[in-house]
Design a protein around this motif. Sequence first.
Motif, PDB file in Angstrom:
ATOM      1  N   LEU A  24       0.842  -1.193   0.000  1.00  0.00           N
ATOM      2  CA  LEU A  24       0.000   0.000   0.000  1.00  0.00           C
ATOM      3  C   LEU A  24       0.882   1.250   0.000  1.00  0.00           C
ATOM      4  N   PRO A  25       0.565   2.246  -0.844  1.00  0.00           N
ATOM      5  CA  PRO A  25       1.408   3.457  -0.928  1.00  0.00           C
ATOM      6  C   PRO A  25       1.296   4.299   0.330  1.00  0.00           C
ATOM      7  N   ILE A  26       2.419   4.919   0.701  1.00  0.00           N
ATOM      8  CA  ILE A  26       2.485   5.686   1.948  1.00  0.00           C
ATOM      9  C   ILE A  26       3.095   7.056   1.686  1.00  0.00           C
ATOM     10  N   GLN A  27       2.609   8.042   2.405  1.00  0.00           N
ATOM     11  CA  GLN A  27       3.148   9.401   2.327  1.00  0.00           C
ATOM     12  C   GLN A  27       3.925   9.693   3.598  1.00  0.00           C
ATOM     13  N   GLU A  28       5.151  10.185   3.451  1.00  0.00           N
ATOM     14  CA  GLU A  28       6.026  10.496   4.577  1.00  0.00           C
ATOM     15  C   GLU A  28       6.165  12.013   4.720  1.00  0.00           C
ATOM     16  N   TRP A  29       6.252  12.478   5.970  1.00  0.00           N
ATOM     17  CA  TRP A  29       6.561  13.875   6.246  1.00  0.00           C
ATOM     18  C   TRP A  29       7.868  13.940   7.029  1.00  0.00           C
ATOM     19  N   PRO A  30       8.684  14.959   6.786  1.00  0.00           N
ATOM     20  CA  PRO A  30       9.954  15.051   7.510  1.00  0.00           C
ATOM     21  C   PRO A  30       9.728  15.289   8.997  1.00  0.00           C
ATOM     22  N   VAL A  31      10.556  14.657   9.798  1.00  0.00           N
ATOM     23  CA  VAL A  31      10.539  14.835  11.249  1.00  0.00           C
ATOM     24  C   VAL A  31      11.914  15.354  11.653  1.00  0.00           C
ATOM     25  N   PRO A  32      11.996  16.449  12.419  1.00  0.00           N
ATOM     26  CA  PRO A  32      13.299  17.049  12.704  1.00  0.00           C
ATOM     27  C   PRO A  32      14.064  16.382  13.841  1.00  0.00           C
ATOM     28  N   PHE A  33      13.500  15.360  14.448  1.00  0.00           N
ATOM     29  CA  PHE A  33      14.167  14.791  15.615  1.00  0.00           C
ATOM     30  C   PHE A  33      13.998  13.277  15.698  1.00  0.00           C
ATOM     31  N   ASP A  34      14.945  12.652  16.389  1.00  0.00           N
ATOM     32  CA  ASP A  34      14.829  11.289  16.869  1.00  0.00           C
ATOM     33  C   ASP A  34      14.798  11.359  18.397  1.00  0.00           C
ATOM     34  N   VAL A  35      14.659  10.212  19.045  1.00  0.00           N
ATOM     35  CA  VAL A  35      14.572  10.198  20.506  1.00  0.00           C
ATOM     36  C   VAL A  35      15.570   9.191  21.075  1.00  0.00           C
TER      37      VAL A  35
ATOM     38  N   ILE B  39      16.866  14.508  19.997  1.00  0.00           N
ATOM     39  CA  ILE B  39      18.110  14.875  19.319  1.00  0.00           C
ATOM     40  C   ILE B  39      17.786  15.183  17.857  1.00  0.00           C
ATOM     41  N   PRO B  40      18.576  16.033  17.199  1.00  0.00           N
ATOM     42  CA  PRO B  40      18.330  16.314  15.784  1.00  0.00           C
ATOM     43  C   PRO B  40      18.332  15.033  14.950  1.00  0.00           C
ATOM     44  N   LYS B  41      17.446  14.974  13.986  1.00  0.00           N
ATOM     45  CA  LYS B  41      17.309  13.786  13.146  1.00  0.00           C
ATOM     46  C   LYS B  41      18.652  13.391  12.534  1.00  0.00           C
ATOM     47  N   GLY B  42      18.990  12.119  12.684  1.00  0.00           N
ATOM     48  CA  GLY B  42      20.205  11.600  12.076  1.00  0.00           C
ATOM     49  C   GLY B  42      21.488  11.912  12.802  1.00  0.00           C
ATOM     50  N   SER B  43      21.399  12.458  14.035  1.00  0.00           N
ATOM     51  CA  SER B  43      22.614  12.882  14.739  1.00  0.00           C
ATOM     52  C   SER B  43      23.091  11.863  15.770  1.00  0.00           C
ATOM     53  N   ASP B  44      22.491  10.683  15.804  1.00  0.00           N
ATOM     54  CA  ASP B  44      22.808   9.695  16.843  1.00  0.00           C
ATOM     55  C   ASP B  44      24.305   9.400  16.912  1.00  0.00           C
ATOM     56  N   ALA B  45      24.913   9.045  15.788  1.00  0.00           N
ATOM     57  CA  ALA B  45      26.324   8.638  15.796  1.00  0.00           C
ATOM     58  C   ALA B  45      27.241   9.773  16.221  1.00  0.00           C
ATOM     59  N   SER B  46      27.012  10.987  15.688  1.00  0.00           N
ATOM     60  CA  SER B  46      27.910  12.098  16.007  1.00  0.00           C
ATOM     61  C   SER B  46      27.787  12.517  17.470  1.00  0.00           C
ATOM     62  N   LEU B  47      26.600  12.462  18.026  1.00  0.00           N
ATOM     63  CA  LEU B  47      26.430  12.839  19.430  1.00  0.00           C
ATOM     64  C   LEU B  47      27.053  11.802  20.362  1.00  0.00           C
ATOM     65  N   ARG B  48      26.943  10.535  20.016  1.00  0.00           N
ATOM     66  CA  ARG B  48      27.591   9.502  20.832  1.00  0.00           C
ATOM     67  C   ARG B  48      29.106   9.645  20.797  1.00  0.00           C
ATOM     68  N   ALA B  49      29.620  10.119  19.673  1.00  0.00           N
ATOM     69  CA  ALA B  49      31.076  10.253  19.542  1.00  0.00           C
ATOM     70  C   ALA B  49      31.646  11.303  20.491  1.00  0.00           C
ATOM     71  N   ARG B  50      30.823  12.206  21.022  1.00  0.00           N
ATOM     72  CA  ARG B  50      31.312  13.222  21.964  1.00  0.00           C
ATOM     73  C   ARG B  50      31.661  12.617  23.317  1.00  0.00           C
ATOM     74  N   GLY B  51      31.115  11.434  23.596  1.00  0.00           N
ATOM     75  CA  GLY B  51      31.423  10.771  24.854  1.00  0.00           C
ATOM     76  C   GLY B  51      30.258  10.781  25.822  1.00  0.00           C
ATOM     77  N   LEU B  52      30.221   9.767  26.670  1.00  0.00           N
ATOM     78  CA  LEU B  52      29.121   9.588  27.609  1.00  0.00           C
ATOM     79  C   LEU B  52      29.134  10.642  28.710  1.00  0.00           C
ATOM     80  N   GLU B  53      30.308  11.089  29.113  1.00  0.00           N
ATOM     81  CA  GLU B  53      30.382  12.073  30.198  1.00  0.00           C
ATOM     82  C   GLU B  53      29.727  13.395  29.791  1.00  0.00           C
ATOM     83  N   ALA B  54      29.958  13.836  28.559  1.00  0.00           N
ATOM     84  CA  ALA B  54      29.331  15.066  28.083  1.00  0.00           C
ATOM     85  C   ALA B  54      27.816  14.931  28.062  1.00  0.00           C
ATOM     86  N   PHE B  55      27.332  13.760  27.685  1.00  0.00           N
ATOM     87  CA  PHE B  55      25.895  13.518  27.669  1.00  0.00           C
ATOM     88  C   PHE B  55      25.331  13.541  29.089  1.00  0.00           C
ATOM     89  N   ARG B  56      26.011  12.902  30.025  1.00  0.00           N
ATOM     90  CA  ARG B  56      25.538  12.897  31.423  1.00  0.00           C
ATOM     91  C   ARG B  56      25.456  14.312  31.966  1.00  0.00           C
TER      92      ARG B  56
END
Length: 403
Positions: A176-187, A227-244
């Motif tokens: 079945l055909p589907i329509q997508e809308w952009p989402v600016p964030f992931d969780v 977090i901004p869409k698609g930024s998972d890898a780059s944000l993890r690369a900053r380190g866990l301490e910065a996130f905490r």
Amino acid sequence: MAESTTCAIVGGGPAGMVLGLLLARAGVEVTLLEKHADFLRDFRGDTVHPSTMRLLDDLGLWDKFSRLPQSRIDHLGFDVDGREVTLVDFRRLRNQPHPYIAMVPQWDLLNLLAEAAAAEPTFTLRLQHEVTGLLHSGDRVSGVRYVSPDGEGELTADLTVACDGRTSTVRRESGLPIQEWPVPFDVWWFRLPRDADAEYSLIPRTAPGRVLIMIPREGYFQIAYLIPKGSDASLRARGLEAFRDEVAALTPEAETSNLTSWDDVKLLDVKLNRLKHWHTDGLLCIGDAAHAMSPMGGVGINIAVQDAVGAATLLADPLRRRDVTEANLAAVRRRRLPAAAITQALQRVMQQRLVVPVFAGADGRPPAAFAALLQKMPWLSAIPARVLGVGIRPERAPDWARR
């Protein structure tokens, strides 16, 4: 030889469980296939809104529901110069018997619904049955293929209903055909310890570039960190301490030292989409399988439940007659499409007006003029309460389903 049923429901989330219970109470033979062994999943939402609680009343399940572990939220506000301004006031929903949001772990709600459905002689729940494909008879969907601990199997059905969520296997297999809308964030999804007396609010906590929502559960907070869409890898690369450190700044009342590994932080890929057609001959999609909702507003569970009630109301008689037509399925879409479309449109506005500015560096506080308007006319808080708590088109249980 394939087994058979009248209605095969794929997915044991809110839509699937409510639809199965209602159809079983109508005397329809229902088989629900859920791929997991239980309902315990962290990515399930916990907000049960006034319209859904009224449905539980209709179904005679209120007493059992009220005994589940839960927290109640009757309004949502924000601080302006040390004074709380109410943005959403569920207490103003005068026609609702339960004018608040109940924060209930979804697995508890699903277990309650499964127990009620199991009391109906025409209902069967099959856990650890993962649907892998569709059966066809000519151009018509005639059931599903599945794998279980006993091996591969087939289940034929007069009607197959996809309730298997935003990553729906059934929807994908249907084409079945589907329509997508952009989402600016992931969780990012993780837990923090919770003191039983700790204050909380579903109003997002924001700082420039950061949005965090605290969901109270028994003994801990479930944290949704946008977090901004698609930024998972780059944000993890900053380190866990910065996130905490970032989390600690937004949740000074919570202990963040238990975040010791990135394995504790799960990524939810947020989608916002909608099928152009919700059905084909022998198949219907509802809930997130038909229209994946953004987490904005926490309305996904309640829209899915309303889809299920609307579908059961329209399809119970044709299913009892074993005569479901495409016209019957199209009627479900006509009934439920406006609510889904309007809600998704509002979510897109919320994303652009609330989330995108924060990611761009804004502090997330509402404009001073808006806060002043709410202080002058507090009755305005009933409008978002109606939209969030009751919905665009609420559904009541049919008479034949009530207890």
